[in-house]
Scaffold this motif. Structure first.
Motif: not given
Ligand code: GAL
Length: 664
Positions: A486-494
């Motif tokens: 969880x929480x491994x990518x930001x809202x750009x999927x990076x």
């Protein structure tokens, strides 16, 4: 305009279903009138798939038959939920506008012959949909039978055609402003994907191998926004002529083509369809899951179960019949959690057409049947619950739910194909359900302050704002359980750098995940507390957290698997593997215990569901549903609204709605 207005108009909760009189002749209509009276039907959904009859040729309308049915229903005391027929364009439409047919990711243009064969972004389709919605609203906007508008049916059809490509590009221009920003966001430096002009950007059509995760995530967001826009166009066309509430029926929980938080804000009353996908107690848990989602998308307000089957449980390629008693119990399961009634697809089972074997309130066998008798008994039960209209359900536990996380976790190229958002969400909700507790769903950026416990399963994508929100929630005294990956990518999927999850959340959890290590097929690991995990493991470095359970096997032996961190006034728990169901249920039960949340009626055995609805004036009703095969004793005898008599216990499969007094 709310659900309240619907129930005011009906004088109680809604009971009924999709009524398709155009499939039958006059003799059957007369029998329908009689049987609807017997069954206590007070709301019929009409016209969902009637476009070809309503508009037999482009621009030529034939409303005569619908006039007659609305008048007939009204005379029979049945209110109407009038649908716009836009989920199924007629053959003339698709022949006249072939560019409005959907194109699959592989490039195949579908043709008519089923339903839902339209491209949502095709200008001809959108214009035709607005036109027929406006024409219906103009004619029936203040018809005395009309109680509710039902826009479309289950928005879901994806399309990858040139219209979609053009609309997608406009959406992207709006979001990013410049191509450089888009290239940066999607990480197009990898695999030579850099876009040199907007025209080069396509929908994520079938390609050679993994698609770019930023690209697929944005396409999902774009499509969802298109759905909301298409809904709004029809809704606004209707509102110009009618003041009745407007809704659309949301897809079943397993489909995630639309951000239901967004769509939920646009409808006057949230309406859902629900068909369980497993029999027995799982069906009951699934009904609770669907109902809690609906209530949450409705912002806690009452909502409506628009469709269920009288005898339909879709189970891996088979359609199982509901067992005796389940028509009532499943209906009450939804009403218990805030539905303002129980409606079905459909009233009378079709004798022809693609869904001729789909169950109905009046089956092929006719009214002399178990199904119809159970339907009539359910109608009578729902009628006795009129006083509950407008009452609400509150929860002290929330499961986080975010479409972006779902879409992100559907990306190509993830380290395991067993990271399934929907089943992770269901497992989390099921563990709370098994503990006899009601859960809300909540968006990660929503105000979580009223919840004592928040579960965050499979929250793969988490925005900066979401991570900060969770940090603050714990600091202010909340308890959160964050689960693996969880929480491994930001809202750009990076990817988040420097260790997972997103930094503010690491602070609240007091850990840093250094490495993810999917387990081998069939591998089952043992934790130091005796619990077991499969599918996934992680190398977790404590940074203030204490180890609740450690890995005992392999290279992670001795390192933390489950951690707990005292942070501010709250507690951050982290679970880095997928626990076996029983172990996970035990962990959630332990957390519920720690935060002091228990069942509304303590002492009931597992498999007995108890939920409370509370009216604005403080009156309370406890629904008790016995999903077990054994009888159950109630903690104290009470008055049952369903029988209008005292009740001390329930037989196997039995239900009661107890008068719970007043809480104010
Ligand atoms: C729903 C749909 C109905 C009917 C039903 C069958 O999703 O809205 O039209 O097809 O499924 O279960």
């Amino acid at each position: 305009m709310t659900a309240r207005r619907l129930t005011d108009r009906l004088g109680g909760l809604a009971f009924g279903g999709d009524h398709n009189p155009e499939q039958w002749d006059e003799q059957v209509w007369e029998e329908d009138d009689e049987l609807m009276r017997v069954a206590g039907v007070n709301l019929a959904t009409v016209g969902v798939f009637s476009w070809a009859l309503l508009e037999p040729e482009e621009g030529r309308y034939d409303f005569g038959w619908l006039d007659a049915h609305l008048d007939r229903l009204h005379a029979n005391g049945v209110a109407v939920d009038l649908a716009t027929p836009t989920a199924s364009p007629p053959p003339w439409f698709t022949l006249a506008h072939p560019d409005a047919l959907p194109v699959t990711a592989e490039g195949a243009r579908l043709v008519h012959g089923s339903r839902d064969t339209y491209c949502l972004t095709a200008p001809a389709y959108r214009a035709a949909a607005r036109r027929i919605a406006a024409a219906l609203a103009e004619r029936y906007g203040d018809h005395p039978a009309l109680a509710l508008w039902h826009v479309h049916n289950e928005y879901a059809t994806l399309c990858y055609c040139e219209h979609t490509a053009a609309a997608f590009r406009m959406w992207l221009r709006d979001r990013y402003g410049t191509l450089d920003a888009l290239n940066e966001s999607w990480g197009t430096a990898f695999w030579s994907q850099r876009y040199g002009s907007w025209e080069q950007v396509l929908p994520p059509r079938a390609t050679q191998w993994h698609r770019n995760p930023g690209h697929t995530l944005d396409f999902s967001r774009f499509f969802s926004d298109e759905v909301v826009a298409a809904y709004r166009e029809q809704r606004d066309a209707i509102r110009a002529h009618s003041d009745r509430p407007v809704t659309t029926n949301l897809m079943m929980p397993g489909y995630q083509n639309v951000d239901l938080w967004k769509l939920g804000r646009e409808v006057d009353v949230v309406a859902i369809d629900h068909y369980p996908d497993r029999p027995g107690r799982s069906a009951a848990a699934d009904a609770a899951f669907a109902a809690d989602r609906a209530r949450s998308f409705a912002g806690g307000r009452p909502w409506l179960l628009m469709e269920q089957g009288t005898s339909t449980v879709y189970d891996r390629g088979r359609t199982l019949a509901k067992e005796p008693g389940e028509i009532l119990r499943h209906s009450l399961a939804h009403i218990a959690r805030g539905s303002e009634g129980a409606l079905f697809f459909q009233w009378r089972q079709s004798k022809a057409g693609a869904e001729q074997w789909h169950s109905a309130m009046v089956p092929h066998a006719g009214p002399d049947s178990r199904v119809f008798r159970e339907v009539a008994a359910t109608g009578a039960a729902v009628a006795r619950l009129a006083a509950l209209a407008g009452s609400v359900v509150t929860a002290e536990v929330a499961v986080l739910h975010d479409s972006d996380a779902w879409w992100g976790l559907s990306s190509d190229g993830l380290p395991s194909s067993e990271l399934d958002y929907h089943s992770a969400l269901r497992n989390a909700h099921r563990a709370v359900w098994d503990a006899g507790v009601v859960a809300d769903f909540a968006h990660p950026e929503a105000d979580l302050g009223r919840y004592r416990l928040v579960l965050a399963p499979a929250l793969y994508l988490l925005s900066d704002a979401g991570a900060e929100n969770l940090r603050r929630y714990v600091a202010d005294g909340g308890t959160v359980l964050v689960q693996h990956f969880s929480g491994v990518v930001d809202d750009r999927a990076q990817a988040r750098l420097g260790g997972y999850p997103a930094a503010p959340l690491r602070e609240a959890l007091g850990i840093r995940v250094e490495e993810y290590r999917p387990l081998r097929h069939g591998e089952r690991i043992t934790l130091s507390d005796g619990s077991h995990g499969t599918v996934w493991s992680e190398s977790v470095r404590p940074q203030g957290a204490e180890t609740v359970a450690a890995y005992t096997d392999g290279m992670l032996a001795g390192s933390p698997a489950i951690t707990r961190h005292d942070f501010g006034a709250g507690h951050g728990w982290y679970l880095s593997t997928r626990l076996d169901d029983a172990d996970y249920t035990a962990l959630v039960a332990r957390l519920l215990d720690t935060v002091g949340v228990g069942p509304v009626l303590p002492g009931l055995p597992p498999g007995t569901e108890a939920v409370t609805r509370v009216a604005a004036d403080g009156r309370r009703w406890h629904f008790v549903l016995n999903h077990r095969t054994e009888p159950v004793q109630l903690p104290t005898p009470a008055h049952d609204l369903l029988t209008d008599g005292p009740v001390a216990g329930l037989p196997p499969g039995g239900c009661a709605v107890l008068n719970g007094g007043t809480s104010l």
